[in-house]
Design a protein around this motif. Structure first.
Motif, mmCIF file in Angstrom:
data_model
loop_
_atom_site.group_PDB
_atom_site.id
_atom_site.type_symbol
_atom_site.label_atom_id
_atom_site.label_comp_id
_atom_site.label_asym_id
_atom_site.label_seq_id
_atom_site.Cartn_x
_atom_site.Cartn_y
_atom_site.Cartn_z
ATOM 1 N N GLN A 1 0.833 -1.212 0.000
ATOM 2 C CA GLN A 1 0.000 0.000 0.000
ATOM 3 C C GLN A 1 0.865 1.259 0.000
ATOM 4 N N LEU A 2 1.912 1.242 0.821
ATOM 5 C CA LEU A 2 2.844 2.376 0.859
ATOM 6 C C LEU A 2 3.514 2.580 -0.492
ATOM 7 N N ALA A 3 3.952 1.485 -1.102
ATOM 8 C CA ALA A 3 4.610 1.558 -2.407
ATOM 9 C C ALA A 3 3.665 2.161 -3.452
ATOM 10 N N THR A 4 2.406 1.760 -3.408
ATOM 11 C CA THR A 4 1.403 2.300 -4.333
ATOM 12 C C THR A 4 1.234 3.799 -4.130
ATOM 13 N N ALA A 5 1.149 4.221 -2.857
ATOM 14 C CA ALA A 5 0.954 5.642 -2.535
ATOM 15 C C ALA A 5 2.169 6.471 -2.949
ATOM 16 N N ILE A 6 3.372 5.937 -2.700
ATOM 17 C CA ILE A 6 4.607 6.650 -3.054
ATOM 18 C C ILE A 6 4.696 6.857 -4.566
ATOM 19 N N LYS A 7 4.408 5.798 -5.320
ATOM 20 C CA LYS A 7 4.459 5.911 -6.786
ATOM 21 C C LYS A 7 3.403 6.892 -7.294
ATOM 22 N N ALA A 8 2.197 6.825 -6.735
ATOM 23 C CA ALA A 8 1.107 7.705 -7.175
ATOM 24 C C ALA A 8 1.422 9.173 -6.912
ATOM 25 N N ALA A 9 2.139 9.454 -5.821
ATOM 26 C CA ALA A 9 2.475 10.839 -5.483
ATOM 27 C C ALA A 9 3.682 11.349 -6.262
ATOM 28 N N GLN A 10 4.696 10.500 -6.406
ATOM 29 C CA GLN A 10 5.976 10.992 -6.918
ATOM 30 C C GLN A 10 6.088 10.990 -8.436
ATOM 31 N N ASP A 11 5.384 10.099 -9.114
ATOM 32 C CA ASP A 11 5.404 10.117 -10.586
ATOM 33 C C ASP A 11 4.934 11.479 -11.136
ATOM 34 N N PRO A 12 3.765 11.988 -10.687
ATOM 35 C CA PRO A 12 3.322 13.301 -11.195
ATOM 36 C C PRO A 12 4.264 14.436 -10.793
ATOM 37 N N GLU A 13 4.886 14.320 -9.604
ATOM 38 C CA GLU A 13 5.807 15.373 -9.164
ATOM 39 C C GLU A 13 7.066 15.399 -10.027
ATOM 40 N N ILE A 14 7.501 14.248 -10.493
ATOM 41 C CA ILE A 14 8.645 14.189 -11.421
ATOM 42 C C ILE A 14 8.307 14.959 -12.697
ATOM 43 N N LYS A 15 7.118 14.694 -13.231
ATOM 44 C CA LYS A 15 6.681 15.380 -14.464
ATOM 45 C C LYS A 15 6.566 16.892 -14.230
ATOM 46 N N LEU A 16 6.039 17.267 -13.072
ATOM 47 C CA LEU A 16 5.869 18.676 -12.727
ATOM 48 C C LEU A 16 7.211 19.393 -12.679
ATOM 49 N N MET A 17 8.159 18.827 -11.952
ATOM 50 C CA MET A 17 9.480 19.467 -11.814
ATOM 51 C C MET A 17 10.254 19.454 -13.121
ATOM 52 N N SER A 18 10.063 18.412 -13.917
ATOM 53 C CA SER A 18 10.712 18.364 -15.244
ATOM 54 C C SER A 18 10.210 19.512 -16.110
ATOM 55 N N GLY A 19 8.913 19.790 -16.004
ATOM 56 C CA GLY A 19 8.317 20.910 -16.745
ATOM 57 C C GLY A 19 8.902 22.245 -16.313
ATOM 58 N N TRP A 20 9.133 22.402 -15.012
ATOM 59 C CA TRP A 20 9.737 23.643 -14.523
ATOM 60 C C TRP A 20 11.134 23.825 -15.097
#
Length: 197
Positions: A80-99
């Motif tokens: 469950q933790l692994a699922t939550a970590i991936k769900a949160a951090q994948d979009p943040e990677i895309k967000l910061m890459s865009g910046w």
């Protein structure tokens, strides 16, 4: 009759002004929300660039670890933790890459961990050891490593909060610090309950 028309006109003007007033006040939450939006401002500094450049590979490694746990973990809460970590951090990677792209800065590629100099990053040896572990030993190793990984991210986020300039980047740093601090507490509790052998 003229007096009636005048009164009506005044009422209509007042109603119009009230309507405008309500629409203006209604837009205020939206305006305040935009200040913490995902769009980077033109006003940024070196701390913002360093935060995004280091947090991207940091997050990428966490996603790799999360994928590993989804395949190999035997404990349901670890999954469950692994699922939550991936769900949160994948979009943040895309967000910061865009910046970084918007700022004209290079975007780190997957696997590019800047020599593992960021706090909390796992070494290639640690990642290899994790890949070879099984059963409850894997679960304990994963949780122990992810606590250290999260602690590193929290440290990086705190630095951005105090030295960053871009409002969106600072807002993300605050979000990362809050979310990962909560997850650290969860993992520390979980670790105490996992079998030692």
């Amino acid at each position: 009759m003229t007096h009636v028309y005048r009164t009506t006109a005044v009422l209509l003007l007042l109603l119009g002004a009230t309507a405008c007033g309500s629409s203006d006040s209604g837009s205020m939450p939206g305006m305040s929300h935009s200040s913490t939006s995902a769009t980077p401002s033109a006003s940024y500094n070196d701390a913002d660039v360093m935060f995004a450049s280091q947090m991207i590979p940091h997050h990428q490694q966490a996603v790799v670890m999360a994928d590993s746990a989804l395949r190999k973990a035997t404990n349901a809460e670890v999954k469950q933790l692994a699922t939550a970590i991936k769900a949160a951090q994948d979009p943040e990677i895309k967000l910061m890459s865009g910046w970084l792209t918007a700022w004209g800065k290079p975007v780190p590629t997957p696997g590019e961990h800047a020599g593992h100099t960021m706090t909390g990053m796992m070494s290639p040896q640690e990642m290899d050891d994790l890949s070879k572990a099984h059963g409850s030993m894997y679960d304990r190793m994963w949780v122990t490593m992810m606590i250290k990984h999260h602690q590193g991210a929290v440290t990086m986020a705190k630095t951005e909060e105090t030295t960053g300039k871009d409002t969106a980047a600072v807002a993300l740093a605050k979000k990362i610090q809050a979310a990962q601090t909560t997850e650290i507490t969860t993992m520390q509790r979980l670790l105490r309950g996992l079998p030692t052998a």
